[in-house]
Motif scaffolding. Structure first.
Motif, PDB file in Angstrom:
ATOM      1  N   ARG A  14       0.840  -1.200   0.000  1.00 58.24           N
ATOM      2  CA  ARG A  14       0.000   0.000   0.000  1.00 58.24           C
ATOM      3  C   ARG A  14       0.872   1.246   0.000  1.00 58.24           C
ATOM      4  NH1 ARG A  14      -0.137   2.520   5.016  1.00 58.24           N
ATOM      5  NH2 ARG A  14       0.609   1.261   6.793  1.00 58.24           N
ATOM      6  N   PRO A  15       0.398   2.323  -0.642  1.00 64.94           N
ATOM      7  CA  PRO A  15       1.103   3.593  -0.490  1.00 64.94           C
ATOM      8  C   PRO A  15       1.105   4.022   0.973  1.00 64.94           C
ATOM      9  CG  PRO A  15      -0.462   3.670  -2.313  1.00 64.94           C
ATOM     10  CD  PRO A  15      -0.753   2.412  -1.559  1.00 64.94           C
ATOM     11  N   ARG A  44       5.268   7.522  -0.293  1.00 68.50           N
ATOM     12  CA  ARG A  44       5.989   6.488  -1.036  1.00 68.50           C
ATOM     13  C   ARG A  44       4.997   5.418  -1.492  1.00 68.50           C
ATOM     14  NH1 ARG A  44       8.927  10.070  -0.401  1.00 68.50           N
ATOM     15  NH2 ARG A  44      11.137  10.059   0.249  1.00 68.50           N
ATOM     16  N   ILE A  45       5.282   4.868  -2.678  1.00 72.59           N
ATOM     17  CA  ILE A  45       4.465   3.776  -3.214  1.00 72.59           C
ATOM     18  C   ILE A  45       5.385   2.592  -3.491  1.00 72.59           C
ATOM     19  CG2 ILE A  45       2.888   3.020  -5.020  1.00 72.59           C
ATOM     20  CD1 ILE A  45       2.155   5.864  -5.571  1.00 72.59           C
ATOM     21  N   LEU A  56      -3.353   5.618  -2.563  1.00 76.59           N
ATOM     22  CA  LEU A  56      -2.681   6.898  -2.754  1.00 76.59           C
ATOM     23  C   LEU A  56      -3.558   8.041  -2.262  1.00 76.59           C
ATOM     24  CD1 LEU A  56      -0.377   8.616  -3.795  1.00 76.59           C
ATOM     25  CD2 LEU A  56      -1.365   8.451  -6.105  1.00 76.59           C
ATOM     26  N   ALA A  57      -4.867   7.948  -2.533  1.00 74.41           N
ATOM     27  CA  ALA A  57      -5.791   8.983  -2.064  1.00 74.41           C
ATOM     28  C   ALA A  57      -5.791   9.045  -0.539  1.00 74.41           C
ATOM     29  CB  ALA A  57      -7.191   8.703  -2.585  1.00 74.41           C
ATOM     30  N   ALA A  58      -5.757   7.886   0.122  1.00 72.66           N
ATOM     31  CA  ALA A  58      -5.724   7.858   1.584  1.00 72.66           C
ATOM     32  C   ALA A  58      -4.453   8.519   2.103  1.00 72.66           C
ATOM     33  CB  ALA A  58      -5.827   6.424   2.083  1.00 72.66           C
ATOM     34  N   ALA A  59      -3.332   8.281   1.418  1.00 73.64           N
ATOM     35  CA  ALA A  59      -2.070   8.902   1.833  1.00 73.64           C
ATOM     36  C   ALA A  59      -2.131  10.417   1.674  1.00 73.64           C
ATOM     37  CB  ALA A  59      -0.921   8.314   1.015  1.00 73.64           C
ATOM     38  N   VAL A  60      -2.695  10.877   0.565  1.00 73.98           N
ATOM     39  CA  VAL A  60      -2.822  12.320   0.348  1.00 73.98           C
ATOM     40  C   VAL A  60      -3.686  12.953   1.432  1.00 73.98           C
ATOM     41  CG1 VAL A  60      -3.803  14.079  -1.194  1.00 73.98           C
ATOM     42  CG2 VAL A  60      -2.386  12.230  -2.130  1.00 73.98           C
TER      43      VAL A  60
END
Length: 305
Positions: A14-15, A44-45, A56-60
């Motif tokens: 997961r990112p 990071r991915i 990625l959206a959750a990380a953002v």
């Protein structure tokens, strides 16, 4: 050549953000290793999570306080088919309320605007996101009339039992009407009001919506959608569009109809219609690219007969 240190188990697929507790023990050189992509500052991915838009959206969002997912990102997470230009935008779209600065970071498209947080922002798998009706409204300034109707049809269509992981439409036509009334004077309002009367329950794919719009635009009677051969009979064949009073049915054959098993099923389906005295026209992507000229001629000739 030194071997790359394995990532902790919680970060391999997961990112993640650098403030994640699992990432705090990683060295600076490990965070710069070739098996990690850096789409934006402090994110990071790992190689196993490339293409994970939700992750990625959750990380953002973890790095963007008081924000929610919106626009193209929200639409993709709802599984909507977008016009090619919007679908090709790889950025994560994030919104904040009016009077705040729009989110700014690489790989992110930030928005601000007036919004009713309680009515128009919801939750999808734990992520704050514009509700489906508001997502449609936010996209309107970038859409044509046809595109607005196509997305509206996708939102209110009834999911197919056993084929989808939900049982209810994303929203109703009343939800779309409410978001229009709630946002009077906002960009896209005129297009929304024009598109709303054209949106229908029953189109199972964007090409089916476009075929219906082509028929209506040509001045022909509007067809019934998902028309059953035997109303009220479980397992009855259905036509994508049709005219019961004239026994005409049109089927749009998408990509999945090219599979051998599906072709066999389609042949048997069409035979049932023909045995019952119906005329059947099968349409495909070639008709779509040509503006449905052939289906329009077929319908017009048979309605005039």
């Amino acid at each position: 050549m030194p071997r790359t240190e394995p990532l902790p188990a919680g970060l391999q697929e997961r990112p993640f953000v650098l403030t994640d507790p699992c990432a705090r023990g990683l060295s600076r050189s490990r965070l710069r290793a070739g098996d990690l992509a850096s789409p934006s500052r402090s994110i990071r991915i790992p190689a196993g999570a490339v293409g994970d838009e939700r992750g990625l959206a959750a990380a953002v969002l973890a790095l963007t306080p008081n924000a929610w997912l919106s626009h193209q990102t929200a639409a993709r997470l709802y599984g909507l088919t977008l016009p090619a230009g919007l679908a090709a935008d790889p950025r994560i779209h994030v919104s904040r309320p009016q009077r705040r600065n729009p989110p700014q970071r690489r790989g992110v498209c930030g928005h601000v605007g007036r919004i009713d947080l309680q009515a128009e922002v919801g939750d999808l798998d734990g992520l704050p996101i514009t509700r489906p009706s508001r997502t449609w409204f936010d996209l309107l300034p970038t859409l044509t009339l046809q595109q607005a109707v196509v997305i509206g049809d996708q939102l209110i269509r009834t999911p197919r039992p056993g084929l989808e992981d939900r049982e209810q439409p994303w929203c109703t036509i009343d939800d779309l009407a409410e978001v229009i009334s709630r946002n009077d004077g906002r960009p896209g309002i005129r297009l929304g009001r024009e598109a709303l009367p054209l949106i229908r329950v029953g189109s199972d794919s964007p090409p089916e919506t476009l075929l219906r719009l082509a028929i209506v635009t040509a001045g022909l009677p509007e067809p019934e959608l998902q028309i059953p051969l035997l109303p009220g009979v479980a397992g009855s064949p259905e036509g994508d569009l049709g005219y019961r009073n004239r026994k005409l049915v049109l089927q749009y054959e998408g990509q999945h109809h090219l599979h051998r098993q599906q072709q066999t099923s389609d042949i048997r389906r069409d035979q049932q219609w023909q045995d019952a005295g119906w005329q059947v026209l099968r349409c495909d992507v070639a008709d779509l690219r040509q503006g449905f000229v052939r289906p329009l001629q077929w319908v017009r000739m048979r309605l005039a007969a």
